[in-house]
Design a protein around this motif. Structure first.
Motif, PDB file in Angstrom:
ATOM      1  N   ILE A  28       0.908  -1.044  -0.110  1.00  0.00           N
ATOM      2  CA  ILE A  28      -0.220  -0.167   0.268  1.00  0.00           C
ATOM      3  C   ILE A  28       1.059   1.214   0.041  1.00  0.00           C
ATOM      4  O   ILE A  28       1.865   1.392   0.874  1.00  0.00           O
ATOM      5  CB  ILE A  28      -0.861  -0.002   1.274  1.00  0.00           C
ATOM      6  CG1 ILE A  28      -1.987  -1.353   1.231  1.00  0.00           C
ATOM      7  CG2 ILE A  28      -1.854   1.122   1.359  1.00  0.00           C
ATOM      8  CD1 ILE A  28      -2.585  -1.301   2.514  1.00  0.00           C
ATOM      9  N   GLY A  29       0.771   1.791  -1.077  1.00  0.00           N
ATOM     10  CA  GLY A  29       1.548   3.218  -1.082  1.00  0.00           C
ATOM     11  C   GLY A  29       0.613   4.400  -0.534  1.00  0.00           C
ATOM     12  O   GLY A  29      -0.660   4.482  -0.895  1.00  0.00           O
ATOM     13  N   VAL A  30       1.381   5.439   0.180  1.00  0.00           N
ATOM     14  CA  VAL A  30       0.462   6.335   0.811  1.00  0.00           C
ATOM     15  C   VAL A  30       0.978   7.689   0.677  1.00  0.00           C
ATOM     16  O   VAL A  30       2.384   7.708   0.581  1.00  0.00           O
ATOM     17  CB  VAL A  30       0.115   6.342   2.185  1.00  0.00           C
ATOM     18  CG1 VAL A  30      -0.337   4.868   2.435  1.00  0.00           C
ATOM     19  CG2 VAL A  30       1.555   6.499   2.887  1.00  0.00           C
ATOM     20  N   LYS A  31       0.308   8.726   0.382  1.00  0.00           N
ATOM     21  CA  LYS A  31       0.996  10.053   0.327  1.00  0.00           C
ATOM     22  C   LYS A  31      -0.032  11.170   0.886  1.00  0.00           C
ATOM     23  O   LYS A  31      -1.432  10.939   0.472  1.00  0.00           O
ATOM     24  CB  LYS A  31       1.368  10.498  -1.161  1.00  0.00           C
ATOM     25  CG  LYS A  31       1.946  11.820  -1.160  1.00  0.00           C
ATOM     26  CD  LYS A  31       2.528  12.099  -2.830  1.00  0.00           C
ATOM     27  CE  LYS A  31       3.410  13.468  -2.761  1.00  0.00           C
ATOM     28  NZ  LYS A  31       4.009  13.423  -3.981  1.00  0.00           N
ATOM     29  N   HIS A  32       0.252  12.097   1.489  1.00  0.00           N
ATOM     30  CA  HIS A  32      -0.828  13.189   2.318  1.00  0.00           C
ATOM     31  C   HIS A  32      -1.925  12.319   2.676  1.00  0.00           C
ATOM     32  O   HIS A  32      -3.121  12.699   2.660  1.00  0.00           O
ATOM     33  CB  HIS A  32      -1.244  14.211   1.033  1.00  0.00           C
ATOM     34  CG  HIS A  32      -0.005  14.846   0.264  1.00  0.00           C
ATOM     35  ND1 HIS A  32       0.859  15.423   1.045  1.00  0.00           N
ATOM     36  CD2 HIS A  32      -0.010  15.227  -0.994  1.00  0.00           C
ATOM     37  CE1 HIS A  32       1.659  16.213   0.138  1.00  0.00           C
ATOM     38  NE2 HIS A  32       1.390  16.025  -1.078  1.00  0.00           N
ATOM     39  N   GLY A  33      -1.694  11.171   3.430  1.00  0.00           N
ATOM     40  CA  GLY A  33      -2.793  10.774   4.335  1.00  0.00           C
ATOM     41  C   GLY A  33      -3.635   9.730   3.397  1.00  0.00           C
ATOM     42  O   GLY A  33      -4.722   9.227   4.042  1.00  0.00           O
ATOM     43  N   GLN A  34      -3.328   9.663   2.079  1.00  0.00           N
ATOM     44  CA  GLN A  34      -4.324   8.896   1.494  1.00  0.00           C
ATOM     45  C   GLN A  34      -3.678   7.914   0.665  1.00  0.00           C
ATOM     46  O   GLN A  34      -2.402   7.953   0.419  1.00  0.00           O
ATOM     47  CB  GLN A  34      -5.145   9.662   0.291  1.00  0.00           C
ATOM     48  CG  GLN A  34      -5.986  10.809   0.805  1.00  0.00           C
ATOM     49  CD  GLN A  34      -6.672  11.325  -0.508  1.00  0.00           C
ATOM     50  OE1 GLN A  34      -6.305  11.398  -1.646  1.00  0.00           O
ATOM     51  NE2 GLN A  34      -7.841  11.926  -0.149  1.00  0.00           N
ATOM     52  N   ILE A  35      -4.459   6.641   0.238  1.00  0.00           N
ATOM     53  CA  ILE A  35      -3.685   5.569  -0.504  1.00  0.00           C
ATOM     54  C   ILE A  35      -3.744   6.090  -1.664  1.00  0.00           C
ATOM     55  O   ILE A  35      -4.521   6.525  -2.380  1.00  0.00           O
ATOM     56  CB  ILE A  35      -4.958   4.471  -0.463  1.00  0.00           C
ATOM     57  CG1 ILE A  35      -5.018   3.781   1.150  1.00  0.00           C
ATOM     58  CG2 ILE A  35      -4.430   3.248  -1.225  1.00  0.00           C
ATOM     59  CD1 ILE A  35      -6.044   2.789   1.295  1.00  0.00           C
ATOM     60  N   TYR A  60      -8.675   6.481  -1.045  1.00  0.00           N
ATOM     61  CA  TYR A  60      -9.416   6.622   0.411  1.00  0.00           C
ATOM     62  C   TYR A  60      -8.219   6.741   1.356  1.00  0.00           C
ATOM     63  O   TYR A  60      -7.290   6.739   1.081  1.00  0.00           O
ATOM     64  CB  TYR A  60      -9.995   5.195   0.665  1.00  0.00           C
ATOM     65  CG  TYR A  60     -11.386   4.797   0.011  1.00  0.00           C
ATOM     66  CD1 TYR A  60     -11.584   5.366  -1.265  1.00  0.00           C
ATOM     67  CD2 TYR A  60     -12.322   4.311   0.809  1.00  0.00           C
ATOM     68  CE1 TYR A  60     -13.083   5.119  -1.793  1.00  0.00           C
ATOM     69  CE2 TYR A  60     -13.585   4.128   0.365  1.00  0.00           C
ATOM     70  CZ  TYR A  60     -13.773   4.551  -0.941  1.00  0.00           C
ATOM     71  OH  TYR A  60     -15.415   4.381  -1.487  1.00  0.00           O
ATOM     72  N   ALA A  61      -8.859   7.227   2.460  1.00  0.00           N
ATOM     73  CA  ALA A  61      -7.705   7.494   3.715  1.00  0.00           C
ATOM     74  C   ALA A  61      -7.076   6.545   3.994  1.00  0.00           C
ATOM     75  O   ALA A  61      -7.587   5.274   3.866  1.00  0.00           O
ATOM     76  CB  ALA A  61      -8.913   7.768   4.886  1.00  0.00           C
ATOM     77  N   ALA A  62      -5.618   6.790   4.260  1.00  0.00           N
ATOM     78  CA  ALA A  62      -4.911   5.548   4.501  1.00  0.00           C
ATOM     79  C   ALA A  62      -5.039   5.074   5.949  1.00  0.00           C
ATOM     80  O   ALA A  62      -4.004   5.510   6.809  1.00  0.00           O
ATOM     81  CB  ALA A  62      -3.306   5.954   4.038  1.00  0.00           C
TER      82      ALA A  62
END
Ligand code: DI6
Ligand code: FE
Length: 402
Positions: free
Chosen positions: A30-37, A368-370
């Protein structure tokens, strides 16, 4: 270049994007950036990247659990009432004698905001330690403007201090306060003319709820509450059909409520109306269990009709002193015949839908939210299977390990 700055690896994922299965991805990333997936798939398909890699070291990742119905801000406790009920007194008889919800109202009015915060923080931390990353908190133990506001401000500050997404709900129409005894309509005037307008203007509530029941408010009274909520653009929810059938769920469906909650005494006609309206059925096995209720909510009928079913703790000092949403998943399976898949749907995507957050929470999906949890389990069904224990290995909220 892929658009993530952190990549989580080392687990299988139950994405919950499908309604038919867990939406599993073996050996996922799962990659995330700025709190999102921003990226999700098998680790073997990861593009070249320079992101920070975090290895969660095995187990399953699911969306963070969503507890879409709690009353976790309150003063005092009701263990003495519990002892009375164990000796045969009924919940309704205690309420009629001035105990029950109204006794918590006295304790909540008398408590400082600091004391309410400290007590509620402990309860919320217990829910979070068992996998909750998104929670709803209701008012409803103030029943006057000052105390309803105090409760909602405490709830908002819990959401600011702790690593959790927190939604607040104004439940001023929860019970008739002692100073309005025998004057339910006059209290509903206060709710509609003063309490909801002031709370809406202060931006303290994300939704409005009520208790439609013989010991609380009629369908006609709740209809006035709904009209007021809609006038302030606030979505609505309802406690209905918990102890008897008044038809509150039919009203909720007519008003396109986000959810109708409890539902032990739900009629077939109202279940159909909920299906058509898209109103989520929030099932609260803790209250059923603690009140030794014998009438089951019509789960098979809701399933046949395709009504999304959420599961919540109902954490409150009276009918459900519940501090584990996973225990509620077990009870939904053991007491009501949910499958473990339905239980996890109920505590993730359907819980999010019951809060109007179905577009951003409750599933592992790009955009969606991470918010996710890594569990020390071999199979997702274990989340409903174990009672108690420490299954949470890691909690990730807004992309950060907490
Ligand atoms: N139904 C419930 O389960 C909670 N509120 C409601 O309307 C219980 C509230 C309490 O007993 O304090
Ligand atoms: Fe409740």
């Amino acid at each position: 270049m892929p658009s993530f700055d952190t990549i989580y690896v080392g687990f299988h994922a139950a994405t919950m994007v499908s309604t038919k299965d867990y939406g599993p991805i073996e050996n996922a990333a799962i990659g995330v950036k700025h709190g999102q997936i921003t990226w999700l798939g098998p680790v073997s398909e990861l593009p070249n990247h320079t992101a920070t890699i975090i290895d969660l070291g095995g187990g399953w990742v699911t969306p963070g659990l969503v507890d879409c119905h709690t009353h976790l801000v309150f003063g005092g406790d009701r263990s003495a009432e519990y002892e009375m009920r164990l000796q045969g007194a009924s919940y309704q008889a205690i309420a009629k004698a001035g105990g029950g919800i109204v006794s918590t109202v006295t304790d909540t009015r008398n408590a400082s905001a600091e004391a309410l915060f400290t007590a509620a923080e402990k309860r919320l931390c217990a829910l979070m330690a068992d996998g909750v990353t998104c929670v709803e908190v209701k008012s409803g133990y103030g029943l006057d403007l000052v105390t309803e506001e105090k409760m909602l401000r405490v709830a908002r500050s819990l959401g600011e201090k702790l690593s959790v997404t927190l939604q607040t709900t104004c439940l001023a129409a929860h019970a008739i306060p002692p100073e309005y005894q025998g004057q339910a309509d006059a209290y509903i005037d206060l709710v509609c003319e003063e309490i909801i307008p002031a709370i809406a203007k202060a931006g303290l509530a994300d939704a409005v709820d009520g208790f439609c029941e013989g010991i609380a408010f009629s369908v006609a009274q709740i209809e006035r509450v709904f009209d007021t909520a809609l006038a302030f653009d606030l979505p609505i929810k309802l406690h209905a059909e918990q102890l008897s059938n008044l038809g509150g769920s039919g009203l909720a469906a007519r008003y396109k409520a986000l959810s109708s909650d409890h539902l032990e005494y739900l009629s077939d006609a109202d279940a159909k109306a909920m299906a058509i309206a898209g109103t989520v059925a929030v099932i609260l096995p803790g209250a059923f269990f603690c009140l030794k209720e014998t009438k089951q909510p019509p789960i098979q009928r809701l399933r046949e009709l395709g009504v999304p079913m959420a599961i919540a703790s109902d954490c409150n000092p009276g009918s459900a002193p519940v501090l584990s949403l996973r225990l509620m998943m077990n009870m939904a399976c053991t007491l009501f015949g949910f499958t473990p898949l339905e239980a996890l749907q109920g505590a993730t995507r359907h819980g999010a839908q019951a809060l109007g957050l179905g577009h951003s929470h409750g599933q592992l999906k790009v955009g969606y939210a991470a918010d996710f949890v890594c569990w020390e389990i071999q199979k997702p069904a274990e989340l409903s299977y174990w009672l108690g224990g420490q299954l949470v290995k890691h909690r990730v909220v807004a992309g950060q390990i907490t």
